[in-house]
Design a protein around this motif. Sequence first.
Motif, PDB file in Angstrom:
ATOM      1  N   PRO A   6      37.457  34.775  49.322  1.00 23.92           N
ATOM      2  CA  PRO A   6      37.856  33.474  48.771  1.00 23.92           C
ATOM      3  C   PRO A   6      39.268  33.555  48.174  1.00 23.92           C
ATOM      4  O   PRO A   6      39.763  34.640  47.868  1.00 23.92           O
ATOM      5  N   ALA A   7      39.902  32.414  48.013  1.00 20.50           N
ATOM      6  CA  ALA A   7      41.266  32.361  47.464  1.00 20.50           C
ATOM      7  C   ALA A   7      41.312  32.998  46.071  1.00 20.50           C
ATOM      8  O   ALA A   7      42.289  33.655  45.711  1.00 20.50           O
ATOM      9  N   HIS A   8      40.254  32.809  45.312  1.00 19.06           N
ATOM     10  CA  HIS A   8      40.191  33.366  43.961  1.00 19.06           C
ATOM     11  C   HIS A   8      40.287  34.892  43.980  1.00 19.06           C
ATOM     12  O   HIS A   8      40.806  35.507  43.050  1.00 19.06           O
ATOM     13  N   TYR A   9      39.829  35.499  45.058  1.00 19.33           N
ATOM     14  CA  TYR A   9      39.882  36.951  45.193  1.00 19.33           C
ATOM     15  C   TYR A   9      41.332  37.428  45.157  1.00 19.33           C
ATOM     16  O   TYR A   9      41.678  38.337  44.407  1.00 19.33           O
ATOM     17  N   LYS A  10      42.169  36.820  45.990  1.00 22.11           N
ATOM     18  CA  LYS A  10      43.584  37.222  46.057  1.00 22.11           C
ATOM     19  C   LYS A  10      44.287  36.977  44.717  1.00 22.11           C
ATOM     20  O   LYS A  10      45.094  37.792  44.281  1.00 22.11           O
ATOM     21  N   GLU A  11      43.972  35.880  44.059  1.00 23.87           N
ATOM     22  CA  GLU A  11      44.558  35.587  42.751  1.00 23.87           C
ATOM     23  C   GLU A  11      44.154  36.667  41.741  1.00 23.87           C
ATOM     24  O   GLU A  11      44.981  37.142  40.961  1.00 23.87           O
ATOM     25  N   THR A  12      42.892  37.046  41.788  1.00 24.53           N
ATOM     26  CA  THR A  12      42.386  38.060  40.867  1.00 24.53           C
ATOM     27  C   THR A  12      43.026  39.417  41.146  1.00 24.53           C
ATOM     28  O   THR A  12      43.392  40.138  40.214  1.00 24.53           O
ATOM     29  N   LYS A  59      36.047  41.786  33.651  1.00 22.34           N
ATOM     30  CA  LYS A  59      35.316  40.749  34.414  1.00 22.34           C
ATOM     31  C   LYS A  59      35.948  40.540  35.785  1.00 22.34           C
ATOM     32  O   LYS A  59      35.252  40.419  36.784  1.00 22.34           O
ATOM     33  N   GLY A  60      37.282  40.493  35.804  1.00 21.90           N
ATOM     34  CA  GLY A  60      37.995  40.315  37.063  1.00 21.90           C
ATOM     35  C   GLY A  60      37.747  41.467  38.010  1.00 21.90           C
ATOM     36  O   GLY A  60      37.550  41.274  39.214  1.00 21.90           O
TER      37      GLY A  60
END
Length: 156
Positions: A6-12, A59-60
């Motif tokens: 997911p996009a959130h993965y790359k941001e994290t 958490k990340g």
Amino acid sequence: FDSLPPAHYKETVTTILSWIQQSEAKLSIPQVAVAEYEIMEQRLRELKALQSSLQEQQKGLSYLNTTVEDLSRKAPAEVSQKYRSEIEVIIDRWKKLSSQLVEHCQKLEELMTKLQRFQNDTKTLKKWMAEVDVFLKEEWPALGDSEALEKQLEQC
């Protein structure tokens, strides 16, 4: 699409790698001999704040780990291996940073204890030296005054 995170993965990943890089830079500041307790206290507060920040970032890291595990079940082997390699590098840097933080804190706390003890010993020694100085500047008793001579000998 199942094989893409997911996009959130790359941001994290970007956030955590950036945080690790900044933290590594803070820890790479050369340690100098400091004889001022207040400066050492400030550095310890900075290191403790970094430890707190490390816990907040946990958490990340957990999210990344879980996402890579999910991906590895759905994605082809080469894609899943790419993400596993990426997370392994991050985890290795994370562990190294974490252990360095603990080591730096422990070492600084030990040095602060030694400095405090040294300062206390120095203060005691200076007090004793002042008392000896007063004693040495006292008037010596007359040669015939054996009682005063004995008393002064006892003090010596």
